[in-house]
Design a protein around this motif. Structure first.
Motif, PDB file in Angstrom:
ATOM      1  N   ASN A  38       0.755  -1.035   0.025  1.00 54.64           N
ATOM      2  CA  ASN A  38       0.265  -0.460   0.321  1.00 54.64           C
ATOM      3  C   ASN A  38       0.840   1.234   0.055  1.00 54.64           C
ATOM      4  OD1 ASN A  38      -2.813  -0.958  -0.205  1.00 54.64           O
ATOM      5  ND2 ASN A  38      -2.033  -1.896   2.286  1.00 54.64           N
ATOM      6  N   GLY A  84       1.604   5.820  -0.085  1.00 51.97           N
ATOM      7  CA  GLY A  84       0.639   6.413   0.434  1.00 51.97           C
ATOM      8  C   GLY A  84       1.539   8.105  -0.182  1.00 51.97           C
ATOM      9  N   VAL A 139      -1.287   2.729   4.551  1.00 51.80           N
ATOM     10  CA  VAL A 139       0.124   2.814   4.505  1.00 51.80           C
ATOM     11  C   VAL A 139       1.453   2.072   5.022  1.00 51.80           C
ATOM     12  CG1 VAL A 139       1.330   4.607   4.090  1.00 51.80           C
ATOM     13  CG2 VAL A 139      -0.940   5.226   3.644  1.00 51.80           C
TER      14      VAL A 139
END
Length: 368
Positions: free
Chosen positions: A6, A8, A66
């Motif tokens: 993930n 960010g 994140v």
């Protein structure tokens, strides 16, 4: 770290779309969240990618979903954002340069080491088929022992197209800090780390005029050198001549040209992932175009982030913080050499990054 990783993103400016498109098509990455000082710009960016949250910088850094922070802020903010991400326990991968100065970059690497997180940095264009095919040709002995290289980038300056080009003309900017990372990273990929530099530098004018956007016609000050040339001596013995300029209209010179004891190579523009690699050898037709034999085909900005995020713990990713630090050190050393008219020893070193091999369906080059 599980897959997908993930991501960010902090900074939704010009380069964001290129990274986002790559993240969207790579199964090992997921665009989880975005943040920008202009929250409306973050909202617009998130709206183009379903499932992506628009957050404040503070919210993104604290978000448990994140895994990696992608730092796409301006160069002057690279170190600050990296340090905040590290303090939040996040791995961080940034746009080039690693920081505005080697002092700031060293602080980032020390903080990451202490926190047990990793730092990676662009450029990742050298992971495409252009530079990697040239590297394989060199490693396979197609030009014999490499002796020298030239790397040339000449443009009239980014104020012709960029609506807010101010940061290109303040410390941390200029043609060397802006475009040098592409060329020097490619040279290090081809020949290994740099040990010493000599150079000269200057600037043609004290102001530049913005030519596009709402500020068209506005003059901005120039406080950095806009034409830099130098010679980099690599630990391998290769000598690379570098020219980085915002003071010319164009050039017909190959972006990088490599000369060995048994031949020469034209290496494509390192600001791009692909392009033809040309080989000249005694007794053969000049400038034979080699097939793509290594590197990520059809790559885009973000392939280095994927390499970084999926490199096993304990291994060094190809677009590593250590490499980015050495590139920054080489650039600072070159500017110091130019300012003092002396040869400067580059204090840092790095590993030559691992090659990207195994291009599916490609022919294999071999020494003949």
């Amino acid at each position: 770290m599980g897959l997908p990783v993930n991501v960010g993103v902090i900074g939704c400016g010009v380069i964001f779309a290129q990274y986002a498109q790559t993240i969207e098509r790579l199964p090992e990455l997921r665009l989880a969240a975005v943040a920008d000082l202009d929250h409306e710009r973050a909202r617009e960016a998130a709206g183009r990618y379903p499932g992506t949250e628009a957050l404040t910088v503070e919210e993104l850094l604290a978000h448990p979903g994140v895994d990696v922070v992608l730092n796409l802020t301006i160069p002057a903010a690279h170190a600050e954002i990296a340090l905040r991400a590290i303090a939040a326990g996040k791995d961080v991968y940034g746009e080039k340069p690693l920081a505005a100065t080697t002092a700031e970059a060293a602080e980032v690497l020390r903080a990451a080491s202490a926190a047990g997180v990793r730092v990676g940095c662009a450029p990742d264009t050298v992971l495409g088929t252009g530079t990697q095919t040239a590297r394989k040709a060199i490693d396979d002995g197609l030009i014999g022992r490499p002796v020298a290289a030239t790397a040339t980038m000449i443009t009239p300056g980014h104020e012709r197209w960029h609506p807010n080009p101010d940061f290109y003309y303040v410390p941390g900017g200029g043609p060397l800090m802006d475009m040098g990372p592409y060329y020097i990273t490619s040279l290090i990929t081809l020949f290994g780390p740099v040990t010493t530099v000599i150079g000269a530098a200057g600037r043609t004018r004290a102001k530049r005029t913005i030519a596009s956007g709402p500020r068209s016609g506005e003059e901005i000050p120039v406080t950095v050198d806009t034409h830099i040339t130098g010679v980099l001596t690599h630990a391998s013995g290769v000598m690379s001549t570098l020219v980085m300029s915002f003071d010319g209209e164009a050039t017909t010179s190959p972006r990088i040209e490599v000369h060995g004891e048994q031949g020469s190579l034209v290496v494509p523009d390192p600001n791009h992932f692909d392009g033809p690699v040309q080989l000249a050898r005694p007794g053969a037709d000049p400038w034979e175009t080699l097939p793509a034999t290594a590197g990520h085909p059809d790559a885009g900005r973000g392939v280095g982030l994927a390499d970084f995020a999926t490199t096993p713990p304990g291994d060094e990713p190809r677009a590593s913080g250590a490499l980015a630090y050495h590139v920054l050190d080489v650039m600072e050393s070159l500017l110091h050499a130019a300012a003092t008219s002396t040869a400067v020893t580059v204090a840092s070193t790095c590993r030559r990054p691992e090659p990207v091999t195994g291009l599916p369906g490609a022919a294999t080059t071999a020494a003949t």
